[in-house]
Scaffold this motif. Structure first.
Motif, short mmCIF file in Angstrom:
data_model
loop_
_atom_site.label_atom_id
_atom_site.label_comp_id
_atom_site.label_asym_id
_atom_site.label_seq_id
_atom_site.Cartn_x
_atom_site.Cartn_y
_atom_site.Cartn_z
N ALA A 1 2.65 -2.86 4.85
CA ALA A 1 1.74 -1.73 4.71
C ALA A 1 0.35 -2.06 5.24
O ALA A 1 -0.29 -1.23 5.89
N VAL A 2 -0.11 -3.28 4.99
CA VAL A 2 -1.43 -3.70 5.48
C VAL A 2 -1.43 -3.77 7.00
O VAL A 2 -2.38 -3.32 7.66
N PHE A 3 -0.38 -4.34 7.58
CA PHE A 3 -0.29 -4.41 9.04
C PHE A 3 -0.34 -3.02 9.66
O PHE A 3 -1.08 -2.77 10.63
N VAL A 4 0.43 -2.09 9.11
CA VAL A 4 0.45 -0.72 9.63
C VAL A 4 -0.94 -0.09 9.54
O VAL A 4 -1.41 0.56 10.47
N LYS A 5 -1.63 -0.30 8.42
CA LYS A 5 -2.96 0.27 8.25
C LYS A 5 -3.96 -0.34 9.22
O LYS A 5 -4.85 0.36 9.74
N VAL A 6 -3.84 -1.63 9.51
CA VAL A 6 -4.73 -2.29 10.48
C VAL A 6 -4.57 -1.64 11.86
O VAL A 6 -5.55 -1.34 12.55
N ASP B 1 6.15 0.61 15.37
CA ASP B 1 6.88 1.88 15.48
C ASP B 1 7.90 2.04 14.37
O ASP B 1 8.01 3.09 13.73
N HIS B 2 8.67 0.98 14.13
CA HIS B 2 9.72 1.06 13.11
C HIS B 2 9.13 0.97 11.70
O HIS B 2 9.57 1.68 10.79
N ALA B 3 8.14 0.08 11.51
CA ALA B 3 7.58 -0.11 10.17
C ALA B 3 6.83 1.12 9.69
O ALA B 3 6.95 1.52 8.54
N SER B 4 6.04 1.73 10.57
CA SER B 4 5.28 2.91 10.16
C SER B 4 6.20 4.08 9.81
O SER B 4 5.96 4.81 8.85
N GLU B 5 7.28 4.21 10.57
CA GLU B 5 8.23 5.28 10.26
C GLU B 5 8.94 5.00 8.94
O GLU B 5 9.14 5.90 8.12
N GLY B 6 9.31 3.73 8.73
CA GLY B 6 9.98 3.37 7.48
C GLY B 6 9.09 3.59 6.27
O GLY B 6 9.53 4.11 5.24
N LEU B 7 7.82 3.21 6.38
CA LEU B 7 6.88 3.41 5.27
C LEU B 7 6.70 4.90 4.99
O LEU B 7 6.58 5.31 3.83
N ALA B 8 6.65 5.70 6.04
CA ALA B 8 6.49 7.14 5.86
C ALA B 8 7.65 7.71 5.04
O ALA B 8 7.46 8.55 4.15
N ALA C 1 -11.96 -2.04 9.08
CA ALA C 1 -11.72 -0.63 8.79
C ALA C 1 -10.53 -0.47 7.83
O ALA C 1 -10.56 0.34 6.90
N ALA C 2 -9.48 -1.25 8.05
CA ALA C 2 -8.33 -1.21 7.15
C ALA C 2 -8.72 -1.65 5.75
O ALA C 2 -8.27 -1.08 4.75
N ALA C 3 -9.56 -2.68 5.67
CA ALA C 3 -10.01 -3.17 4.36
C ALA C 3 -10.77 -2.09 3.60
O ALA C 3 -10.59 -1.93 2.39
N ARG C 4 -11.62 -1.35 4.32
CA ARG C 4 -12.36 -0.26 3.66
C ARG C 4 -11.42 0.81 3.15
O ARG C 4 -11.58 1.32 2.03
N LEU C 5 -10.44 1.20 3.95
CA LEU C 5 -9.51 2.25 3.55
C LEU C 5 -8.63 1.81 2.39
O LEU C 5 -8.31 2.60 1.49
N MET D 1 11.07 -10.11 1.74
CA MET D 1 10.28 -9.12 2.45
C MET D 1 9.16 -8.61 1.55
O MET D 1 9.42 -8.20 0.41
N ASP D 2 7.92 -8.66 2.03
CA ASP D 2 6.76 -8.23 1.26
C ASP D 2 6.24 -6.90 1.84
O ASP D 2 5.67 -6.88 2.93
N PHE D 3 6.46 -5.82 1.10
CA PHE D 3 6.05 -4.51 1.60
C PHE D 3 4.53 -4.38 1.67
O PHE D 3 4.01 -3.59 2.46
#
Length: 297
Positions: A7-12, A66-73, A20-24, A1-3
């Motif tokens: 993280a990049v997917f969630v930011k996109v 939904d699950h990934a963003s909550e987990g990263l948080a 926009a994700a690349a800039r951030l 698993m590559d976090f």
């Protein structure tokens, strides 16, 4: 698993596009695209449907986000709670505010932050459009009006009341105004978002709509305020912009007791399970300083 991929997917998704994700994230767009593609390959599903202009989450993508963003948080909160638990405010804090708020409300906040926490670097983004705090990487915002976004925490700081103002020179050299209808005999400097043909004024007992015959119209409140200060006419201005500390006593309120509208002002920020010392310090200072300038509820 590559976090990193997750993280990049969630930011996109949050940012709405790969660019926009690349800039951030401050990485190349090609890297963003590659990491999302590798994540999809590992999972064996398509998460994002790409078109020339838009991204659309697939059903699998919605579920995964939904699950990934909550987990990263949770992970970020855990990191912050340990590294910042005893830390002092520092680093960069990105703050958004309406373009027309300007110096009267922000300068005292900046001065107080610089005095108490000189290690904090404030980056203000003053614009006219709505800002998505999460997607655009904004930590906190000062906003006027009703806050409808349920994903944000809103702390009420006071109310901006729009009243009729003129310069001292204008008052001394023009016909006196004692009733709302008297403004029809004067040059009115109209801030276009408040109307281009009439002013509606309220007091404790009634409301009146007064058609405006002689007017200059602009969509920049700073220009309107400057023209009022120069004695070019009368205008509706937010009371905080006419505070004696900012105009040297040059502006005076006309028709005391009458106002055009009341704008609640809030400090808003994304919901956090854990709040950094820097964000907490800014919210406390901003609330303290805004309450000094604004009217209460």
């Amino acid at each position: 698993m590559d976090f990193n991929q997750i993280a990049v997917f969630v930011k996109v998704v949050q940012a709405g596009s790969f660019s926009a994700a690349a800039r951030l994230l401050e990485i190349p767009v090609s890297t963003v695209s590659h990491r999302v593609a590798m994540l999809e390959k590992r999972l064996g599903v398509t998460l994002l449907q790409r078109t020339t202009r838009q991204l659309h989450l697939t059903e699998a993508g919605k579920h995964y986000f939904d699950h990934a963003s909550e987990g990263l948080a949770h992970i970020f909160d855990a990191e912050s709670s340990i590294s910042d638990a005893n830390g002092e405010p520092c680093g960069v804090l990105r703050v958004s505010a309406p373009f027309d708020i300007g110096n009267p409300l922000l300068s005292s906040i900046i001065d107080e932050m610089n005095e108490r926490w000189p290690e904090v670097k404030l980056e203000f983004i003053l614009i006219k459009r709505y800002v998505d705090l999460v997607a655009e990487g904004i930590d906190v915002a000062i906003r006027t009006g009703i806050i409808e976004d349920s994903t944000l925490v809103a702390k009420h700081a006071g109310t901006a009341q729009w009243e009729v103002y003129a310069s001292q020179d204008y008052v001394h050299t023009h016909e006196k105004m004692t009733l709302p209808h008297d403004i029809r005999h004067h040059c009115c400097l109209l801030f276009s978002p408040l109307g281009k043909e009439a002013w509606t004024l309220h007091n404790e007992e009634s409301s009146l709509t007064i058609p405006i015959d002689k007017a200059i119209i602009a969509d920049d409140i700073s220009l309107i305020a400057s023209m009022v200060s120069a004695g070019k006419g009368i205008a509706l201005l937010p009371n905080y912009q006419c505070n004696l500390a900012y105009n040297g006593g040059n502006l005076v309120q006309i028709l005391p007791g009458w106002y055009a509208k009341k704008d609640p002002i809030h400090i808003v920020y994304p919901k956090h399970r854990y709040m950094s010392p820097t964000l907490r310090a800014f919210i406390d200072i901003a609330h303290e300083q805004l309450k000094k300038t604004l009217k209460p509820l």
